[in-house]
Write a protein that holds these residues in place. Structure first.
Motif, mmCIF file in Angstrom:
data_model
loop_
_atom_site.group_PDB
_atom_site.id
_atom_site.type_symbol
_atom_site.label_atom_id
_atom_site.label_comp_id
_atom_site.label_asym_id
_atom_site.label_seq_id
_atom_site.Cartn_x
_atom_site.Cartn_y
_atom_site.Cartn_z
ATOM 1 N N LEU A 26 7.493 9.043 -0.612
ATOM 2 C CA LEU A 26 6.577 8.114 -0.609
ATOM 3 C C LEU A 26 5.183 8.359 -0.891
ATOM 4 O O LEU A 26 4.738 9.351 -0.803
ATOM 5 C CB LEU A 26 6.659 7.070 0.610
ATOM 6 N N GLN A 27 4.288 7.631 -1.458
ATOM 7 C CA GLN A 27 2.999 7.596 -1.520
ATOM 8 C C GLN A 27 2.101 6.629 -0.963
ATOM 9 O O GLN A 27 2.497 5.245 -1.187
ATOM 10 C CB GLN A 27 2.424 7.526 -3.041
ATOM 11 N N HIS A 28 1.341 6.745 -0.112
ATOM 12 C CA HIS A 28 0.248 5.919 0.425
ATOM 13 C C HIS A 28 -1.054 5.819 -0.348
ATOM 14 O O HIS A 28 -1.461 6.689 -0.454
ATOM 15 C CB HIS A 28 -0.147 6.492 2.090
ATOM 16 N N TYR A 29 -1.060 4.920 -1.217
ATOM 17 C CA TYR A 29 -2.154 4.563 -2.108
ATOM 18 C C TYR A 29 -3.153 3.450 -2.068
ATOM 19 O O TYR A 29 -4.058 3.673 -2.844
ATOM 20 C CB TYR A 29 -1.320 4.450 -3.487
ATOM 21 N N ALA A 30 -2.981 2.450 -0.956
ATOM 22 C CA ALA A 30 -3.756 1.598 -0.924
ATOM 23 C C ALA A 30 -3.654 0.954 0.383
ATOM 24 O O ALA A 30 -2.773 1.033 1.207
ATOM 25 C CB ALA A 30 -3.511 0.455 -2.016
ATOM 26 N N ALA A 31 -4.834 0.179 0.762
ATOM 27 C CA ALA A 31 -4.677 -0.594 2.098
ATOM 28 C C ALA A 31 -3.755 -1.724 1.888
ATOM 29 O O ALA A 31 -3.503 -2.215 0.703
ATOM 30 C CB ALA A 31 -6.019 -0.893 2.523
ATOM 31 N N PRO A 32 -3.042 -2.265 2.770
ATOM 32 C CA PRO A 32 -3.255 -1.576 4.171
ATOM 33 C C PRO A 32 -2.514 -0.511 4.439
ATOM 34 O O PRO A 32 -2.981 0.514 5.326
ATOM 35 C CB PRO A 32 -2.540 -3.062 5.334
ATOM 36 N N GLY A 33 -1.466 -0.271 3.977
ATOM 37 C CA GLY A 33 -0.622 0.951 4.122
ATOM 38 C C GLY A 33 -0.315 1.409 5.418
ATOM 39 O O GLY A 33 -0.127 0.445 6.393
ATOM 40 N N LEU A 34 -0.373 2.607 5.872
ATOM 41 C CA LEU A 34 -0.261 3.085 7.558
ATOM 42 C C LEU A 34 -1.576 3.443 7.814
ATOM 43 O O LEU A 34 -2.619 3.616 7.250
ATOM 44 C CB LEU A 34 0.671 4.596 7.196
ATOM 45 N N SER A 35 -1.529 3.248 9.154
ATOM 46 C CA SER A 35 -2.602 3.683 9.949
ATOM 47 C C SER A 35 -3.004 5.280 10.059
ATOM 48 O O SER A 35 -1.756 5.928 9.557
ATOM 49 C CB SER A 35 -2.562 3.112 11.599
ATOM 50 N N ASP A 36 -3.967 5.648 10.107
ATOM 51 C CA ASP A 36 -4.274 7.172 10.218
ATOM 52 C C ASP A 36 -3.292 7.959 11.361
ATOM 53 O O ASP A 36 -2.721 8.834 10.970
ATOM 54 C CB ASP A 36 -5.464 7.593 10.655
ATOM 55 N N ALA A 37 -2.922 7.570 12.283
ATOM 56 C CA ALA A 37 -2.063 8.012 13.279
ATOM 57 C C ALA A 37 -0.586 7.967 12.655
ATOM 58 O O ALA A 37 0.121 9.167 12.682
ATOM 59 C CB ALA A 37 -2.335 7.193 14.438
ATOM 60 N N GLU A 38 -0.116 6.894 12.178
ATOM 61 C CA GLU A 38 1.281 6.747 11.255
ATOM 62 C C GLU A 38 1.388 7.609 10.185
ATOM 63 O O GLU A 38 2.168 8.215 10.088
ATOM 64 C CB GLU A 38 1.458 5.280 10.946
ATOM 65 N N LEU A 39 0.083 7.725 9.563
ATOM 66 C CA LEU A 39 0.045 8.650 8.059
ATOM 67 C C LEU A 39 0.429 10.136 8.643
ATOM 68 O O LEU A 39 1.089 10.825 8.231
ATOM 69 C CB LEU A 39 -0.970 8.569 7.406
ATOM 70 N N GLN A 40 -0.531 10.473 9.723
ATOM 71 C CA GLN A 40 -0.096 11.835 10.192
ATOM 72 C C GLN A 40 1.160 12.146 10.722
ATOM 73 O O GLN A 40 1.730 13.098 10.568
ATOM 74 C CB GLN A 40 -1.415 12.051 11.423
ATOM 75 N N GLY A 83 0.976 -1.267 0.016
ATOM 76 C CA GLY A 83 0.121 0.098 -0.111
ATOM 77 C C GLY A 83 0.692 1.330 -0.086
ATOM 78 O O GLY A 83 0.311 2.363 -0.145
ATOM 79 N N ILE A 84 2.213 1.210 0.023
ATOM 80 C CA ILE A 84 3.101 2.311 0.079
ATOM 81 C C ILE A 84 4.073 2.025 -1.159
ATOM 82 O O ILE A 84 4.558 0.814 -1.227
ATOM 83 C CB ILE A 84 3.734 2.540 1.521
ATOM 84 N N ARG A 85 4.336 3.104 -2.007
ATOM 85 C CA ARG A 85 5.349 3.126 -2.943
ATOM 86 C C ARG A 85 6.410 4.524 -2.989
ATOM 87 O O ARG A 85 5.781 5.323 -2.487
ATOM 88 C CB ARG A 85 4.657 2.714 -4.348
ATOM 89 N N PRO A 86 7.382 4.413 -3.811
ATOM 90 C CA PRO A 86 8.065 5.404 -4.066
ATOM 91 C C PRO A 86 6.997 6.319 -4.824
ATOM 92 O O PRO A 86 6.506 5.908 -5.652
ATOM 93 C CB PRO A 86 9.298 5.294 -4.766
ATOM 94 N N ALA A 87 7.013 7.632 -4.536
ATOM 95 C CA ALA A 87 5.820 8.699 -4.940
ATOM 96 C C ALA A 87 6.228 8.846 -6.524
ATOM 97 O O ALA A 87 7.331 9.161 -6.871
ATOM 98 C CB ALA A 87 6.121 9.988 -4.615
ATOM 99 N N PRO A 88 5.351 8.359 -7.392
ATOM 100 C CA PRO A 88 5.552 8.689 -8.861
ATOM 101 C C PRO A 88 6.045 10.080 -9.034
ATOM 102 O O PRO A 88 5.444 11.241 -8.419
ATOM 103 C CB PRO A 88 4.138 8.578 -9.443
ATOM 104 N N TYR A 89 6.943 10.289 -9.985
ATOM 105 C CA TYR A 89 7.379 11.561 -10.372
ATOM 106 C C TYR A 89 8.540 11.903 -9.575
ATOM 107 O O TYR A 89 9.582 12.028 -9.843
ATOM 108 C CB TYR A 89 6.383 12.705 -10.646
ATOM 109 N N LEU A 90 8.080 12.367 -8.315
ATOM 110 C CA LEU A 90 9.208 12.688 -7.268
ATOM 111 C C LEU A 90 10.372 11.557 -6.926
ATOM 112 O O LEU A 90 11.583 12.065 -7.204
ATOM 113 C CB LEU A 90 8.628 13.030 -5.912
ATOM 114 N N ALA A 91 10.006 10.377 -6.850
ATOM 115 C CA ALA A 91 10.924 9.406 -6.441
ATOM 116 C C ALA A 91 11.774 9.090 -7.627
ATOM 117 O O ALA A 91 13.105 8.796 -7.562
ATOM 118 C CB ALA A 91 10.434 8.188 -5.854
ATOM 119 N N SER A 92 11.310 9.261 -8.804
ATOM 120 C CA SER A 92 11.959 8.905 -10.034
ATOM 121 C C SER A 92 12.966 9.984 -10.227
ATOM 122 O O SER A 92 14.025 9.697 -11.052
ATOM 123 C CB SER A 92 10.990 8.819 -11.129
#
Length: 117
Positions: free
Chosen positions: A79-93, A64-73
């Protein structure tokens, strides 16, 4: 986290500004520098933020997390949180706040003083 929750969280950080750009993405800045973006991935909200080199290596392999398109390249540690499970809301904040702190730390002393940061 929803887009509305993301925007409320970013708005609550000191001296932030918001613009809508890049295909209707919510872009949050401090001192004119981007620290967080909410756009889309396959029609779902996707949250993009700057990270340390270690976090880039560790979190980038999580489902659910990947290097951010465009920026990481371009060699940037975003990073981009794009799908579950990814990070919890608290971790993302927490990671969005760390991104904000990294950007503030890179601002000039003069600009930080002008912004009261």
């Amino acid at each position: 986290m929803t887009r509305e929750e993301f925007n409320l969280f970013c708005k609550g950080l000191p001296q932030t500004t918001h613009v809508v750009q890049w295909g209707n993405a919510d872009v949050w800045k401090v001192g004119g520098k981007v620290f967080a973006i909410c756009g889309w991935a396959d029609g779902e909200d996707a949250f993009t933020f700057k990270v340390s080199e270690i976090a880039f290596e560790v979190l980038g392999d999580m489902p659910g997390i990947r290097p951010a398109p465009y920026l990481a390249s371009r060699g940037m540690k975003w990073l981009q949180h794009y799908a579950a499970p990814g990070l919890s809301d608290a971790e993302l904040q927490r990671h969005i706040r760390l991104s904000y702190d990294m950007i503030v730390a890179k601002l000039t002393k003069k600009l930080r003083a002008e912004l009261g940061l």
